[in-house]
Design an enzyme around this catalytic site. Structure first.
Site, mmCIF file in Angstrom:
data_model
loop_
_atom_site.group_PDB
_atom_site.id
_atom_site.type_symbol
_atom_site.label_atom_id
_atom_site.label_comp_id
_atom_site.label_asym_id
_atom_site.label_seq_id
_atom_site.Cartn_x
_atom_site.Cartn_y
_atom_site.Cartn_z
ATOM 1 N N TYR A 129 16.695 -29.060 -13.414
ATOM 2 C CA TYR A 129 17.377 -29.526 -14.515
ATOM 3 C C TYR A 129 16.697 -30.401 -15.452
ATOM 4 O O TYR A 129 16.716 -31.675 -15.070
ATOM 5 C CB TYR A 129 18.877 -29.997 -14.120
ATOM 6 C CG TYR A 129 19.663 -29.370 -13.224
ATOM 7 C CD1 TYR A 129 19.763 -27.961 -13.075
ATOM 8 C CD2 TYR A 129 20.653 -29.860 -12.430
ATOM 9 C CE1 TYR A 129 20.313 -27.195 -12.166
ATOM 10 C CE2 TYR A 129 21.541 -29.194 -11.586
ATOM 11 C CZ TYR A 129 21.388 -27.542 -11.395
ATOM 12 O OH TYR A 129 22.192 -26.939 -10.679
ATOM 13 N N HIS A 179 17.141 -24.660 -3.130
ATOM 14 C CA HIS A 179 17.708 -24.146 -4.495
ATOM 15 C C HIS A 179 17.109 -22.954 -4.649
ATOM 16 O O HIS A 179 15.837 -22.680 -4.826
ATOM 17 C CB HIS A 179 17.145 -25.372 -5.574
ATOM 18 C CG HIS A 179 18.004 -24.946 -6.821
ATOM 19 N ND1 HIS A 179 17.440 -25.671 -8.093
ATOM 20 C CD2 HIS A 179 19.043 -24.609 -7.301
ATOM 21 C CE1 HIS A 179 18.385 -25.584 -8.859
ATOM 22 N NE2 HIS A 179 19.320 -24.722 -8.640
#
Length: 325
Positions: free
Chosen positions: A55, A140
């Protein structure tokens, strides 16, 4: 705010804050908006915060850590993710990130689910956040690296859990089937399932949710609005579903669900949050937000009572599976 417990590890507030917006998802988030976001989440009782190196290539982790470091550490839970190492990329420093974040393209992301890569990722996340520990670590998006991630990668996470470095481990993905396979293969505590258990997509309810319930693995639900289609009381014709224009038939289905919601005095997004929280395997719903207004809107939606009659009518109309009605 009510909490739900993992079989081992921390308790999570039923509503969590997704911190992708703190990494300038789609557009710049100002420092004032960052402060507002965390302050209003904290004031509303949210104590679970989810971030990732991905992010904003580290920006989200730095901003989240800066806002949380002054708060009592035992009062909140932080999850971050592994699998993407951030490496210096001066050659692309003048470019903008190509993966949806309004940040310079330096550093660059490099996939790495090896034991060494995961240990390096955790060390870097601790440095960026400035926190003394992390509570949950997720693999992830290991879709294209599943063999390594589900063996060497998850093994490294379990090793860190056994050493007391982290309290719970699992994976976060946009697909239900590989999450179920990971639960079959490894001793994980929690998985984050994005977009596959919603009012419009029930694919996780087929195998993942029953298996998680059987094995005592918590489900953190993300993407419950399916990229926007369920985020407003009446979705527009150009609404998105899974980051792409929603098919007309799906938009129509969302309107049919909204019709039922309105008959029971509930909005579509309120029902979208409540529907997911009804399942006993779900321990938290993570919603992203930018600024005070969006956080307060999320809190209001999560706290809205929804009558059982709504679920019965949706099930009778074939709009949700009968077993969830």
């Amino acid at each position: 705010m009510p909490t739900r417990a993992l079989r081992q590890g921390p308790e999570l507030t039923e509503l969590g804050l997704g911190a992708a917006q703190l990494g300038n998802l789609y557009r710049v988030t100002t420092e004032d908006e960052v402060v507002q976001t965390i302050d209003s989440a904290w004031e509303g009782g949210i104590r679970y915060f989810d971030t990732a190196p991905h992010y904003g290539v580290g920006l989200s982790e730095r901003r989240l850590g800066a806002q949380l470091r002054s708060r009592p550490r035992d009062e909140y839970v932080v999850s971050t993710k592994v699998g993407r190492l951030l490496v210096p990329s001066p050659a692309t420093a003048q470019e903008r990130d190509a993966e949806g974040f309004d940040v310079p393209a330096d550093p660059a992301r490099v996939w790495d689910f090896s034991r060494d890569g995961i240990l390096r990722s955790v060390e870097a996340s601790l440095e960026r956040t400035g926190l003394d520990r992390l509570d949950i670590l997720y693999l992830h998006d290991p879709d294209d690296h599943f063999d390594q991630a589900s063996t060497e990668g998850v093994g490294a996470l379990i090793e860190l859990r056994e050493q007391g470095v982290v309290r719970a481990v699992g994976a976060g993905m946009n697909h239900a089937a590989p999450l179920a396979e990971l639960i079959r293969r490894a001793d994980v505590d929690v998985v984050m399932c994005a977009g596959r258990f919603t009012l419009l997509d029930h694919s996780a309810a087929v195998a993942l949710l029953p298996l998680a319930l059987e094995r005592g693995v918590g489900i953190v639900a993300a993407g419950v609005y399916n990229s926007g289609l369920l985020s407003t009381p009446r979705p527009p014709a150009d609404a998105l579903f899974d980051y792409a224009p929603a098919p007309a038939a799906l938009v129509q289905r969302a309107h049919e669900i909204a019709d039922v919601c309105e008959r029971h005095g509930v909005t579509l997004p309120e029902a979208a949050v409540a529907y997911v929280l009804r399942h006993p395997a779900v321990v938290s719903v993570v919603l992203g937000a930018r600024g005070r207004d969006q956080v307060e809107q999320n809190l209001e939606r999560a706290q809205r009572p929804v009558p059982d009659a709504l679920w019965h009518e949706l099930a009778e109309g074939g709009l949700i599976p009968g077993e969830n009605g």
